[in-house]
Design a protein around this motif. Structure first.
Motif, short mmCIF file in Angstrom:
data_model
loop_
_atom_site.label_atom_id
_atom_site.label_comp_id
_atom_site.label_asym_id
_atom_site.label_seq_id
_atom_site.Cartn_x
_atom_site.Cartn_y
_atom_site.Cartn_z
N ASN A 8 -2.90 -12.75 -2.52
CA ASN A 8 -3.02 -13.89 -1.61
C ASN A 8 -3.37 -13.33 -0.23
N GLY A 9 -4.64 -13.03 -0.01
CA GLY A 9 -5.06 -12.47 1.26
C GLY A 9 -4.78 -10.98 1.35
N ILE A 10 -4.34 -10.55 2.53
CA ILE A 10 -4.07 -9.14 2.81
C ILE A 10 -2.68 -8.75 2.32
N LYS A 11 -2.60 -7.66 1.59
CA LYS A 11 -1.29 -7.11 1.24
C LYS A 11 -0.81 -6.26 2.41
N ILE A 12 0.24 -6.74 3.09
CA ILE A 12 0.80 -6.01 4.23
C ILE A 12 1.57 -4.79 3.74
N GLY A 13 2.37 -5.00 2.70
CA GLY A 13 3.16 -3.88 2.18
C GLY A 13 4.21 -4.37 1.21
N THR A 14 5.17 -3.50 0.93
CA THR A 14 6.26 -3.80 0.01
C THR A 14 7.58 -3.71 0.75
N ILE A 15 8.45 -4.68 0.50
CA ILE A 15 9.75 -4.71 1.15
C ILE A 15 10.75 -3.93 0.31
N ASP A 16 11.26 -2.83 0.87
CA ASP A 16 12.24 -1.99 0.21
C ASP A 16 13.62 -2.26 0.82
N LYS A 17 14.65 -2.42 -0.03
CA LYS A 17 15.98 -2.76 0.47
C LYS A 17 16.53 -1.72 1.44
N LYS A 18 16.20 -0.45 1.21
CA LYS A 18 16.71 0.62 2.07
C LYS A 18 15.76 0.97 3.21
N LEU A 19 14.47 1.03 2.91
CA LEU A 19 13.50 1.52 3.89
C LEU A 19 12.83 0.42 4.69
N GLY A 20 13.04 -0.83 4.28
CA GLY A 20 12.39 -1.92 4.98
C GLY A 20 10.95 -2.11 4.50
N LEU A 21 10.06 -2.50 5.40
CA LEU A 21 8.67 -2.76 5.04
C LEU A 21 7.88 -1.47 4.98
N ILE A 22 7.33 -1.17 3.81
CA ILE A 22 6.47 0.00 3.62
C ILE A 22 5.02 -0.49 3.61
N TYR A 23 4.27 -0.12 4.63
CA TYR A 23 2.91 -0.62 4.77
C TYR A 23 2.00 -0.17 3.62
N ASP A 24 1.04 -1.06 3.27
CA ASP A 24 0.10 -0.77 2.21
C ASP A 24 -1.25 -0.37 2.81
N HIS A 25 -2.01 0.41 2.04
CA HIS A 25 -3.36 0.82 2.46
C HIS A 25 -4.23 -0.39 2.82
N ALA A 26 -4.05 -1.49 2.08
CA ALA A 26 -4.86 -2.68 2.33
C ALA A 26 -4.68 -3.20 3.76
N TYR A 27 -3.47 -3.10 4.28
CA TYR A 27 -3.19 -3.61 5.63
C TYR A 27 -3.96 -2.80 6.68
N ALA A 28 -4.19 -1.54 6.38
CA ALA A 28 -4.94 -0.68 7.30
C ALA A 28 -6.40 -1.11 7.40
N ARG A 29 -6.89 -1.87 6.44
CA ARG A 29 -8.28 -2.36 6.47
C ARG A 29 -8.42 -3.69 7.20
N PHE A 30 -7.31 -4.29 7.59
CA PHE A 30 -7.31 -5.58 8.26
C PHE A 30 -7.50 -5.38 9.76
N LEU A 31 -8.56 -5.96 10.30
CA LEU A 31 -8.94 -5.71 11.69
C LEU A 31 -7.86 -6.13 12.68
N GLN A 32 -7.16 -7.22 12.39
CA GLN A 32 -6.17 -7.75 13.33
C GLN A 32 -4.74 -7.29 13.04
N ASN A 33 -4.57 -6.18 12.35
CA ASN A 33 -3.20 -5.72 12.10
C ASN A 33 -2.56 -5.26 13.41
N ASN A 34 -1.22 -5.15 13.41
CA ASN A 34 -0.51 -4.83 14.66
C ASN A 34 -0.02 -3.38 14.69
N LEU A 35 -0.75 -2.48 14.01
CA LEU A 35 -0.40 -1.07 14.01
C LEU A 35 -1.06 -0.33 15.17
N SER A 36 -0.47 0.76 15.59
CA SER A 36 -1.06 1.60 16.63
C SER A 36 -2.33 2.25 16.09
#
Length: 426
Positions: free
Chosen positions: A337-365
């Motif tokens: 369903n659109g861009i895969k931002i990542g996977t939510i891990d109970k211990k590590l939190g949100l683990i970013y996915d490679h797909a999110y790195a291809r999204f022009l408007q992502n909020n990563l440095s």
């Protein structure tokens, strides 16, 4: 292929002279292919400086013809999603569809994804496209291509039109039906299509196409518009299928605007693209409208809890997706369903996915790399950079393409191992 039978069946709309011209052209090799640039990532002036032999298309926006010997499919800019490669006839489908940023679009037989991605480029990742492919193997290719180009506004599903029309009658403002066909328009590209051609195959495809076009029309919203296309030269799969729709529904046939290289038959609002007239393989295009006034689709306007525009979807694998409009699919396989931002891990939190790195408007440095650094990273190497620790979005020419994790002035390589390669040229 039964050559005489092939010639005979073309007489429904072509003169003997044009049949001979078509047959002769099928023995010539197609010299050119076409790229569509994502203008949010790269502009026309930049791409022309990098590839000065590109020929700008006379009327399709951000489209360029190029000599196949250039091998742009092996280039760095293709690898990072700056442009999509399409057959020159295929680019006209999305062009004549004329998608807008507030459209809800269905692409019924979408694999490998070129028409959906071109449409998404024209919409600048706004609106929503549902890209469907019934084949379980081809839909995986479709999903991979959507991921590669960072398309937030495309959902990828796999089902049949009967299921779709039961859940979404009169829903989509625009539809693409590039129907499965006998494939005569691909004879030069694929010798197997030529050897496999029979007139019975044409008739079998036409039967399926008539079912599909009726189903597609039932999915179209009132006031909506639909493109019907094939890569077949057969009147039975083209004009007769469109006429079947006109005879059995209230559909209105719209006129495809005139352009150099077109061929029109008795159903003269539709067009054939024939290789002895138009620089391409072969295609047929018709545009259809459902009567009445089109109602506007309301898209969510507020930012979500991740401070991104759009709607959030979390599947049963705890995978987090971002898209513009979520539809409720029942008993339908949803690949993304659109861009895969990542996977939510109970211990590590949100683990970013490679797909999110291809999204022009992502909020990563962002960290912009040189050409050499980009090529080395795609190959799988670690890079040395004096920058703060943490995850970064790597870019080239400000085009985002990969995730990296910085530790002690080194960018650890998170490029998917299955995608790593040695690029041959720029």
């Amino acid at each position: 292929m039964d050559s005489e039978n092939f010639k005979q069946h073309l007489k429904k709309y072509l003169s003997n002279e044009n049949i001979d011209k078509l047959i002769t052209s099928l023995n010539d090799k197609q010299k050119y292919s076409c790229i569509i640039i994502d203008e949010e990532k790269i502009d026309k002036e930049t791409i022309k400086k990098i590839y000065p032999t590109l020929i700008e298309h006379p009327f399709v926006k951000n489209a360029f013809l190029y000599d196949k010997e250039l091998e742009l499919g092996k280039s760095l800019l293709f690898e990072i999603g700056a442009f999509y490669i399409l057959e020159p006839c295929s680019i006209l489908v999305s062009h004549f569809l004329n998608p807008q940023k507030d459209d809800l679009i269905l692409d019924i037989a979408a694999a490998p994804g070129g028409k959906s991605i071109h449409t998404s480029f024209l919409m600048k990742n706004k609106g929503q496209i549902i890209s469907n492919e019934i084949s379980s193997s081809r839909v995986e290719i479709l999903s991979s291509n959507v991921e590669k180009y960072g398309r937030k506004n495309i959902s990828v599903i796999s089902t049949d039109t009967k299921t779709l029309k039961n859940q979404f009658p009169n829903t989509f403002t625009k539809i693409i039906l590039d129907a499965p066909c006998s494939g005569s328009g691909m004879f030069r590209k694929d010798i197997n299509m030529k050897e496999d051609w029979t007139y019975n195959k044409v008739l079998s495809c036409a039967t399926l196409q008539k079912e599909l076009i009726i189903d597609a029309y039932s999915l179209l919203a009132e006031g909506g518009e639909m493109i019907y296309s094939t890569c077949s030269y057969s009147y039975e799969e083209d004009e007769e299928v469109v006429q079947y729709l006109l005879n059995n529904t209230d559909a209105i046939l719209l006129d495809i605007p005139s352009f150099n290289g077109e061929y029109r038959s008795s159903l003269n609002k539709t067009v054939h693209l024939l290789p002895f007239l138009y620089q391409g393989e072969g295609h047929y295009i018709a545009k259809i409208k459902k009567p009445n006034t089109l109602k506007k689709i309301n898209f969510p306007q507020n930012k979500n809890k991740y401070n991104l525009d759009g709607e959030i979807f979390i599947n049963n694998k705890n995978e987090l997706f971002l898209t513009n409009l979520l539809l409720s699919f029942k008993n339908i396989r949803v690949l993304r369903n659109g861009i895969k931002i990542g996977t939510i891990d109970k211990k590590l939190g949100l683990i970013y996915d490679h797909a999110y790195a291809r999204f022009l408007q992502n909020n990563l440095s962002k960290v912009d790399l040189s050409k050499e650094e980009t090529i080395n990273f795609i190959y799988g190497l670690t890079l040395n950079k004096t920058i703060p620790d943490g995850y970064v979005n790597l870019t080239y020419l400000n085009i985002p393409f990969a995730l990296g994790k910085v530790s002690k002035n080194q960018i650890k390589n998170h490029y998917p191992k299955g995608l790593r390669k040695k690029l041959l040229h720029y």
